[in-house]
Design an enzyme around this catalytic site. Structure first.
Site, PDB file in Angstrom:
ATOM      1  CB  CYS A 126      10.315  59.410 -68.927  1.00  0.00           C
ATOM      2  SG  CYS A 126       9.969  57.784 -69.645  1.00  0.00           S
ATOM      3  CG  HIS A 168      14.008  59.564 -73.631  1.00  0.00           C
ATOM      4  ND1 HIS A 168      14.067  60.263 -72.443  1.00  0.00           N
ATOM      5  CD2 HIS A 168      12.897  58.781 -73.538  1.00  0.00           C
ATOM      6  CE1 HIS A 168      13.059  59.906 -71.664  1.00  0.00           C
ATOM      7  NE2 HIS A 168      12.325  59.002 -72.310  1.00  0.00           N
ATOM      8  CD  GLU A 169      10.965  57.836 -76.887  1.00  0.00           C
ATOM      9  OE1 GLU A 169      10.528  56.707 -76.545  1.00  0.00           O
ATOM     10  OE2 GLU A 169      10.700  58.862 -76.246  1.00  0.00           O
ATOM     11  CG  HIS A 172      11.981  54.011 -73.210  1.00  0.00           C
ATOM     12  ND1 HIS A 172      11.657  53.687 -71.910  1.00  0.00           N
ATOM     13  CD2 HIS A 172      11.653  55.324 -73.359  1.00  0.00           C
ATOM     14  CE1 HIS A 172      11.173  54.752 -71.288  1.00  0.00           C
ATOM     15  NE2 HIS A 172      11.161  55.757 -72.151  1.00  0.00           N
TER      16      HIS A 172
END
Length: 214
Positions: A126, A168-169, A172
């Protein structure tokens, strides 16, 4: 209570962020903006400012370099992320990880759900946690819903490595870092991954570091 800058209208803060030019500073783990979640995008920036912000995210992601970047990673608590992956990997890696090229895309107000029960574990890194990687077991296939930067509906199934990127994004945007989902015993420096665990799968890392893969 927050600082005066925290209370300033979001558009004003983004204008100041973009005024510097070039790649934007990437926020590192430990900053509350990465943990606070995001507000849905509903025209807060306006079309012209949104386009400039998206362009800055793209420049920053490519300069890092990375394959995705979420707005909180540059200090902006909006539900916006960008992804792009040229996938310059050997054929054996492509096959093992399902890593195929992804064009530049903007994800606005994305949300995902698993498709099926199959999971896959691979090392992830990351841009907000520089220097380290860890193995994360994620759904191998997900359905992503949201919009693009023009407000057009997005409803698409992603598999393999693209599925990992969008998870993953999107995480966030919910205040979740990949480390929250990672196998703690797999945590490794970039150097260790490159020298010891860079084979297409993390099987050897699991054996030697003592963790289980799905």
């Amino acid at each position: 209570m927050g600082t005066p800058d925290d209370r300033a209208p979001l558009a004003e803060r983004v204008e100041r962020l973009l005024a510097v030019g070039g790649p934007l500073p990437i926020v590192a783990a430990g900053d509350p903006v990465l943990r606070g979640g995001t507000e849905p995008y509903d025209g807060q920036l306006g079309p012209e400012l949104l386009a400039r912000f998206v362009a800055a995210l793209r420049v920053t992601m490519r300069a890092a370099p990375g394959v995705g970047l979420a707005a909180p990673q540059v200090g902006v608590g909006l539900r916006i992320a960008v992804i792009e992956d040229p996938a310059p990997v050997p054929e054996e890696v492509r096959r093992a990880r399902g890593r195929v090229p992804q064009p530049f895309r903007v994800l606005v107000n994305p949300a995902y759900e698993p498709v099926g029960t199959r999971r896959a574990g691979f090392f992830e890194g990351c841009l907000s946690v520089p220097g380290y990687q860890a193995v994360v077991a994620r759904p191998a296939e997900v359905r992503l819903r949201g919009q693009d930067e023009h407000g057009r509906a997005l409803d698409e199934v992603f598999t393999g490595w693209p599925a990992r990127i969008v998870q993953h994004e999107t995480d966030h945007l919910d205040g979740t870092l990949y480390l929250d989902r990672a196998e703690p015993r797999s945590l490794s420096s970039h150097q260790a991954v490159a020298e010891r665990w860079s084979q297409p799968t993390p099987d050897a890392a699991a054996r030697h570091l003592g963790f289980e893969l799905p």
